[in-house]
Scaffold this motif. Sequence first.
Motif, mmCIF file in Angstrom:
data_model
loop_
_atom_site.group_PDB
_atom_site.id
_atom_site.type_symbol
_atom_site.label_atom_id
_atom_site.label_comp_id
_atom_site.label_asym_id
_atom_site.label_seq_id
_atom_site.Cartn_x
_atom_site.Cartn_y
_atom_site.Cartn_z
ATOM 1 N N GLU A 35 0.825 -1.210 0.000
ATOM 2 C CA GLU A 35 0.000 0.000 0.000
ATOM 3 C C GLU A 35 0.856 1.254 0.000
ATOM 4 N N ILE A 36 1.963 1.240 0.783
ATOM 5 C CA ILE A 36 2.864 2.388 0.878
ATOM 6 C C ILE A 36 4.294 1.876 0.768
ATOM 7 N N ASP A 37 5.088 2.580 -0.031
ATOM 8 C CA ASP A 37 6.488 2.239 -0.240
ATOM 9 C C ASP A 37 7.314 3.449 0.166
ATOM 10 N N ASP A 107 2.252 7.180 6.185
ATOM 11 C CA ASP A 107 2.511 8.183 5.153
ATOM 12 C C ASP A 107 3.063 9.461 5.780
ATOM 13 N N SER A 108 2.466 9.868 6.895
ATOM 14 C CA SER A 108 2.920 11.079 7.578
ATOM 15 C C SER A 108 4.347 10.914 8.104
ATOM 16 N N VAL A 113 10.504 12.141 7.472
ATOM 17 C CA VAL A 113 11.917 11.731 7.530
ATOM 18 C C VAL A 113 12.586 11.688 6.161
ATOM 19 N N ASP A 114 11.802 11.877 5.101
ATOM 20 C CA ASP A 114 12.370 11.805 3.739
ATOM 21 C C ASP A 114 11.770 12.927 2.896
ATOM 22 N N SER A 115 12.578 13.932 2.587
ATOM 23 C CA SER A 115 12.088 15.087 1.837
ATOM 24 C C SER A 115 11.718 14.730 0.407
#
Length: 287
Positions: A35-37, A107-108, A113-115
Amino acid sequence: MKKILIAILFLLAFQLNYSQQTYTVNGESLELKTEIDGQIDLLWNVIDGQFRYFVRTNDGTLTELKNTKDDNNNYQEEYKSTLGNLTNGMSTDKLKLTLYSLRNYIDSYNASVDSNYTSTSTESSVQFRLGFSGGITNNPFVGNPDNTKTPMIGAELEIYEANVLPRHSGFLQARHAFESDDFKYSTSELSLGYRYRFINKEAFSIYGQVKLATLNFSNVTFLDENNMEIDSSETAFDIPFIFGVGSDIKVGNNSYITIIYGELFALLLDNQGNFSTDIAVGYKFNL
């Protein structure tokens, strides 16, 4: 023709979902969807009728998010401590073990932590489906002595809860029933209704629905006592409670074939002597 349509629909219903991959977790072989990577991945699936959620860290470790009960039948909410540890203490106070809530939480964190991370979160608690359909009807609540069936077309906007397998939804529907040479009656209808999916699987669902309010713009042609042809138009608003059933069959990640028996019976409208024939087949997709 009907048999061909039914065969096609059943073939479509059993299409494989190629986005799934097989993973081994604690000796168990599972097909999971990503669902999220991101910095933390979210994977899930419906397995033996239960939702199961997993997170994957950068080293490839898969951890199941659990919410078991203790001896007093109280939920332990282990998923909160698991995610709190993985996110350096990011608050889990409002976190629920649902795809919508987990997706927004992870997701938040990934975005914080990753721009370069691209957010997939949706802030809305509702989602929408748009559908189009066509079929036949005998206009069961209108006088139709010869039980004539006429074509109809429709479109609808379905509004449902932001959940992986929503049971409840509302819909706004517009449809038009055409006249025929044998039955000089046509109507355009706007309706507001509600659906409940009493069988709710990933591949298909079966639901009951009720039209709560309708607005009809009708036209009828008839012969008067002098055998003169008269055209008459009417606008009518009703709260009819028209009940029907339907099924959505998944044919893609965001699309469905739908079969609707839209007007079985009504609480506040009289059937005019013919058993209802009001069947439509269509296509709908998530917006």
